[in-house]
Design a protein around this motif. Structure first.
Motif, mmCIF file in Angstrom:
data_model
loop_
_atom_site.group_PDB
_atom_site.id
_atom_site.type_symbol
_atom_site.label_atom_id
_atom_site.label_comp_id
_atom_site.label_asym_id
_atom_site.label_seq_id
_atom_site.Cartn_x
_atom_site.Cartn_y
_atom_site.Cartn_z
ATOM 1 N N SER A 153 0.819 -1.216 0.000
ATOM 2 C CA SER A 153 0.000 0.000 0.000
ATOM 3 C C SER A 153 0.850 1.263 0.000
ATOM 4 O O SER A 153 0.339 2.354 -0.209
ATOM 5 N N ASP A 235 -9.602 -14.286 1.147
ATOM 6 C CA ASP A 235 -9.171 -13.127 0.375
ATOM 7 C C ASP A 235 -7.728 -12.742 0.687
ATOM 8 O O ASP A 235 -7.200 -13.085 1.734
ATOM 9 N N ASN A 238 -6.163 -6.597 2.650
ATOM 10 C CA ASN A 238 -6.253 -5.204 2.236
ATOM 11 C C ASN A 238 -5.149 -4.418 2.952
ATOM 12 O O ASN A 238 -4.373 -4.988 3.725
ATOM 13 N N GLN A 241 -5.116 -4.768 6.773
ATOM 14 C CA GLN A 241 -4.703 -6.095 7.240
ATOM 15 C C GLN A 241 -3.210 -6.310 7.014
ATOM 16 O O GLN A 241 -2.529 -6.934 7.840
ATOM 17 N N GLU A 242 -2.709 -5.781 5.902
ATOM 18 C CA GLU A 242 -1.286 -5.928 5.607
ATOM 19 C C GLU A 242 -0.446 -5.234 6.688
ATOM 20 O O GLU A 242 0.520 -5.789 7.204
#
Lengths: 251, 163
Positions: A153, A235, A238, A241-242
């Motif tokens: 991100s 999944d 995101n 979570q990362e």
């Protein structure tokens, strides 16, 4: 607390338990060294079996096999090579009766030797981004630092390693795809365990038009994509979570 | 596009995984690729039986497992493709090039009975869940669990030797 039997422990390692049972075992692991050792051993068996066969994904597919999947054309309706078996023919092995004894090495051992050779050649040119341990490859140096710290991100276009997807695999480890930007460009999958980031897959990657590899899942080399598909349950992480996974040491 | 073309094109990206599964089942490179060839021929011949709502990988992996079982029966060997002693002897040929643990693993895998080996191949190598493996093998999930536990114990005993 009830003792944890082998079936439950195995299901824990294989990612088959539901949240309450996982929490129960996680709690027990905090103070039970014997249990922790059993978990490590069960994980090691899984990791070693995977490490023995995953290199097959990297091997070129023999032409006699891919030829069977070519669209039929008038000239090539029946692909004929010396090794093709008749449909419903004599079966496995009959084409190799004259094979030299050297061929009759268990596949796992042969696949592993191919993988070791490939990794060794690459390692020698890559400034110690990979180390070998117990027949498996692990991240080292700049690759370890990127896997430990970098977030997809917050991409850094100048970093030597680009991080792609992060997710928790079926066997409970956190795995991340990565691309090494400096030639030879490589993409791979790293999974975090007790011994660091193991590398079940490393693959040649093709830079996209701008010389930069895209990080989208669709851009992963097939071998890496297949390794992700084989491990992914649920999944991918995101951004939130990362970050949380990084802050808790990728456990 | 008819179902035959769909299956044929769908199998192309599955080839590496199919080869990996075949290697885990058949053990030797040559046998494994012969198995893959038989599987591809069967899958193409039966393409009309594949339903588009079913996952093509699981469909073709089931064909692979059944073809492997057929081959074992045809050879009249109910336990394994070669004896463990033979596997050890063959592995020893390459001992100088192999880490000891990889040899142990290869020998231990070769010696597993088919019931255990196919569970190892589907769950540990291919990464299926227990329920997916149970469905493919047409056995209860508990059977998959117990076979896998016993296979693991065998493998662990071999791998533990040099730890």
């Amino acid at each position: 607390m009830n003792p944890i039997d082998d079936d439950t422990l195995q299901a824990y390692v294989d990612g088959e338990l539901d949240a309450p049972d996982i929490a129960r075992i996680d709690a027990a692991l905090m103070h039970d060294d014997v249990l922790a050792r059993r978990v490590r051993q069960a994980r090691a068996v899984r990791a070693q079996v995977q490490a023995a066969f995953d290199p097959v994904l990297e091997e070129p597919v023999p032409a006699r096999l891919s030829a069977l999947l070519q669209p039929p054309s008038p000239q090539a309706a029946m692909p004929v090579t010396p090794r093709v078996l008749p449909v419903g023919g004599h079966g496995i092995g009959t084409t190799r009766r004259r094979a030299t004894r050297r061929w009759f090495v268990p596949g796992a051992a042969l696949a592993a030797s191919v993988a070791l050779l490939a990794v060794g050649l690459w390692w020698s040119r890559s400034g110690e981004m990979v180390r070998m341990q117990g027949g498996q490859s692990f991240a080292a140096g700049a690759l370890t630092r990127a896997l430990d710290k970098a977030l997809a991100s917050e991409p850094d276009a100048n970093a030597p390693v680009a991080i792609g997807l992060s997710f928790r695999s079926a066997d409970g480890q956190i795995c991340r795809t990565f691309v090494l930007r400096s030639p030879p460009v490589r993409a791979g999958l790293a999974c975090h365990g007790d011994a660091g980031w193991s590398l079940p897959v490393l693959s040649a990657a093709t830079p996209s038009e701008g010389g930069e590899l895209r990080q989208a899942a669709s851009a992963l080399p097939p071998a890496v994509q297949a390794a992700v598909d084989a491990r992914l349950r649920g999944d991918v992480f995101n951004a939130q979570q990362e970050r949380a996974a990084r802050d808790t040491g990728w456990r | 596009m008819n179902s035959s073309d769909t299956v044929r094109e769908g199998l192309i990206p599955l080839l590496p995984r199919l080869r990996r599964l075949a290697r885990a089942l058949a053990g030797q490179v040559a046998d494994a690729d012969d198995l893959v060839q038989i599987v591809l021929e069967r899958a193409l011949a039966r393409a009309a039986q594949w339903r588009p709502d079913a996952a093509l990988d699981k469909w073709v992996f089931a064909i692979a497992r059944n073809a492997w079982r057929d081959e074992l029966r045809a050879r009249g060997r109910t336990q394994h493709l070669f004896a463990p002693e033979e596997a050890g002897e063959m592995a020893a040929d390459r001992a100088s090039a192999q880490p000891a643990q990889q040899l142990e693993l290869a020998m231990a895998l070769a010696a597993l009975p088919p019931d255990h080996r196919e569970v190892v191949a589907l769950v540990l190598v291919e990464g299926m869940s227990y329920s997916e493996a149970a469905e493919l093998l047409e056995v209860p999930v508990g059977t998959v669990t117990s076979r896998l536990a016993r296979a693991r114990a065998t493998l662990q005993a071999h791998l533990g030797k040099d730890q």
